[in-house]
Write a protein that holds these residues in place. Structure first.
Motif, PDB file in Angstrom:
ATOM      1  N   ILE A  88      -1.197   7.057  -8.633  1.00  0.00           N
ATOM      2  CA  ILE A  88      -2.362   6.220  -8.918  1.00  0.00           C
ATOM      3  C   ILE A  88      -2.975   5.825  -7.585  1.00  0.00           C
ATOM      4  CG2 ILE A  88      -3.232   4.076  -9.929  1.00  0.00           C
ATOM      5  CD1 ILE A  88      -0.788   4.083 -11.789  1.00  0.00           C
ATOM      6  N   GLY A  89      -4.258   6.130  -7.411  1.00  0.00           N
ATOM      7  CA  GLY A  89      -4.993   5.702  -6.230  1.00  0.00           C
ATOM      8  C   GLY A  89      -5.563   4.319  -6.475  1.00  0.00           C
ATOM      9  N   VAL A  90      -5.265   3.408  -5.579  1.00  0.00           N
ATOM     10  CA  VAL A  90      -5.676   2.006  -5.702  1.00  0.00           C
ATOM     11  C   VAL A  90      -6.519   1.653  -4.485  1.00  0.00           C
ATOM     12  CG1 VAL A  90      -4.841  -0.377  -5.891  1.00  0.00           C
ATOM     13  CG2 VAL A  90      -3.511   1.490  -6.917  1.00  0.00           C
ATOM     14  N   ALA A  91      -7.662   1.027  -4.724  1.00  0.00           N
ATOM     15  CA  ALA A  91      -8.550   0.631  -3.626  1.00  0.00           C
ATOM     16  C   ALA A  91      -8.430  -0.866  -3.375  1.00  0.00           C
ATOM     17  CB  ALA A  91     -10.000   0.971  -3.957  1.00  0.00           C
ATOM     18  N   GLN A  92      -8.311  -1.229  -2.107  1.00  0.00           N
ATOM     19  CA  GLN A  92      -8.373  -2.634  -1.727  1.00  0.00           C
ATOM     20  C   GLN A  92      -9.842  -3.030  -1.694  1.00  0.00           C
ATOM     21  OE1 GLN A  92      -6.669  -3.621   2.092  1.00  0.00           O
ATOM     22  NE2 GLN A  92      -6.926  -5.812   1.761  1.00  0.00           N
ATOM     23  N   LEU A  93     -10.197  -4.061  -2.453  1.00  0.00           N
ATOM     24  CA  LEU A  93     -11.595  -4.484  -2.550  1.00  0.00           C
ATOM     25  C   LEU A  93     -11.853  -5.849  -1.912  1.00  0.00           C
ATOM     26  CD1 LEU A  93     -12.300  -3.349  -6.222  1.00  0.00           C
ATOM     27  CD2 LEU A  93     -12.668  -2.087  -4.092  1.00  0.00           C
ATOM     28  N   VAL A  94     -10.767  -6.569  -1.599  1.00  0.00           N
ATOM     29  CA  VAL A  94     -10.867  -7.899  -0.999  1.00  0.00           C
ATOM     30  C   VAL A  94      -9.909  -7.951   0.178  1.00  0.00           C
ATOM     31  CG1 VAL A  94     -10.558 -10.384  -1.417  1.00  0.00           C
ATOM     32  CG2 VAL A  94     -11.460  -8.927  -3.221  1.00  0.00           C
ATOM     33  N   ASP A  95     -10.370  -8.496   1.308  1.00  0.00           N
ATOM     34  CA  ASP A  95      -9.498  -8.546   2.484  1.00  0.00           C
ATOM     35  C   ASP A  95      -8.513  -9.708   2.397  1.00  0.00           C
ATOM     36  OD1 ASP A  95     -10.805 -10.888   3.371  1.00  0.00           O
ATOM     37  OD2 ASP A  95     -12.053  -9.811   4.824  1.00  0.00           O
ATOM     38  N   SER A  96      -7.676  -9.853   3.416  1.00  0.00           N
ATOM     39  CA  SER A  96      -6.619 -10.869   3.388  1.00  0.00           C
ATOM     40  C   SER A  96      -7.163 -12.289   3.415  1.00  0.00           C
ATOM     41  CB  SER A  96      -5.662 -10.651   4.563  1.00  0.00           C
ATOM     42  OG  SER A  96      -6.369 -10.741   5.788  1.00  0.00           O
ATOM     43  N   GLU A  97      -8.436 -12.452   3.759  1.00  0.00           N
ATOM     44  CA  GLU A  97      -9.063 -13.777   3.773  1.00  0.00           C
ATOM     45  C   GLU A  97      -9.879 -14.043   2.517  1.00  0.00           C
ATOM     46  OE1 GLU A  97     -11.179 -13.763   7.462  1.00  0.00           O
ATOM     47  OE2 GLU A  97      -9.343 -13.558   8.633  1.00  0.00           O
ATOM     48  N   GLY A  98      -9.811 -13.133   1.547  1.00  0.00           N
ATOM     49  CA  GLY A  98     -10.510 -13.330   0.282  1.00  0.00           C
ATOM     50  C   GLY A  98     -11.951 -12.865   0.286  1.00  0.00           C
ATOM     51  N   GLU A  99     -12.375 -12.221   1.356  1.00  0.00           N
ATOM     52  CA  GLU A  99     -13.740 -11.718   1.454  1.00  0.00           C
ATOM     53  C   GLU A  99     -13.821 -10.300   0.892  1.00  0.00           C
ATOM     54  OE1 GLU A  99     -16.391 -13.497   2.605  1.00  0.00           O
ATOM     55  OE2 GLU A  99     -15.006 -15.189   2.790  1.00  0.00           O
ATOM     56  N   ALA A 100     -14.977  -9.957   0.308  1.00  0.00           N
ATOM     57  CA  ALA A 100     -15.172  -8.603  -0.212  1.00  0.00           C
ATOM     58  C   ALA A 100     -15.001  -7.598   0.915  1.00  0.00           C
ATOM     59  CB  ALA A 100     -16.557  -8.466  -0.835  1.00  0.00           C
ATOM     60  N   LEU A 101     -14.265  -6.538   0.650  1.00  0.00           N
ATOM     61  CA  LEU A 101     -14.031  -5.488   1.628  1.00  0.00           C
ATOM     62  C   LEU A 101     -15.007  -4.349   1.337  1.00  0.00           C
ATOM     63  CD1 LEU A 101     -12.187  -4.561   3.980  1.00  0.00           C
ATOM     64  CD2 LEU A 101     -10.724  -3.516   2.257  1.00  0.00           C
TER      65      LEU A 101
END
Length: 195
Positions: A88-101
């Motif tokens: 399963i390919g999973v995309a990170q959409l939010v960075d570690s500070e909670g901002e949209a990536l």
């Protein structure tokens, strides 16, 4: 083999890449082949080197493979059981500070194409699919908020199509096709062919 019928020669990895469903249930991946798939994905370019791609991966016969397989749609469930590996390919959409990536999906796409081309270079095939239950995948693997399961990829050896339903056998046997470059690349204004 169904090499692409291209207007100009392409590198064999690109020309030979296609997405068969007829997989050989006897093909297994070596540890080196399995690791190379994800090493290729790891070295894909990404916006600001954010590396937003993550994978959940299992090989036929293990628990992870079985749980990924259970998330597949009815149309993919039957043939994908013959894959040597499912991921399963999973995309990170939010960075570690909670901002949209930005460009997380794009980064996963680039990484996944690297994975697929590595499979082709190993004499394997890969089939990417959207036909799976994202919510079930999220639950089954405790995918955290800020990450989105987007694709399942079946990897294995090309095999017979006799186990496929008739409609899928027809798709497997059909010639590959793409839009002509004149409908794909523009210059000067929208839909003014560049090639």
């Amino acid at each position: 083999m169904k090499p692409a019928d291209t207007s100009v020669p392409l590198h064999p990895l690109l020309a030979e890449r296609w997405s068969p469903r007829g997989l050989d249930p006897n093909v297994e991946l070596t540890d080196k082949q399995f690791a190379a798939l994800f090493e290729a994905a790891r070295w894909a370019p990404s916006w600001g080197n954010t590396q937003p791609a993550r994978y959940i991966a299992g090989r036929r016969g293990d628990d992870t493979f079985a749980r990924i397989h259970e998330t597949l749609s009815r149309g993919n469930h039957g043939w994908a059981a013959h894959a040597a590996a499912l991921t399963i390919g999973v995309a990170q959409l939010v960075d570690s500070e909670g901002e949209a990536l930005p460009y997380g999906e794009y980064g996963l796409g680039l990484a996944s194409e690297n994975l697929v081309l590595q499979a082709v270079s190993e004499g394997l095939v890969a089939h990417q699919m959207a036909g799976f239950d994202r919510a079930a995948a999220r639950t089954a693997f405790s995918v955290p908020d800020g990450f989105e399961p987007l694709v399942v990829i079946a990897i294995g050896g090309q095999g017979p199509i006799a186990h496929l339903p008739e409609k899928l056998q027809e798709k497997e046997a059909a010639p590959r096709s793409r839009k002509p470059l004149s409908e794909f690349v523009f210059s000067g204004s929208w839909q003014a062919p560049a090639l």
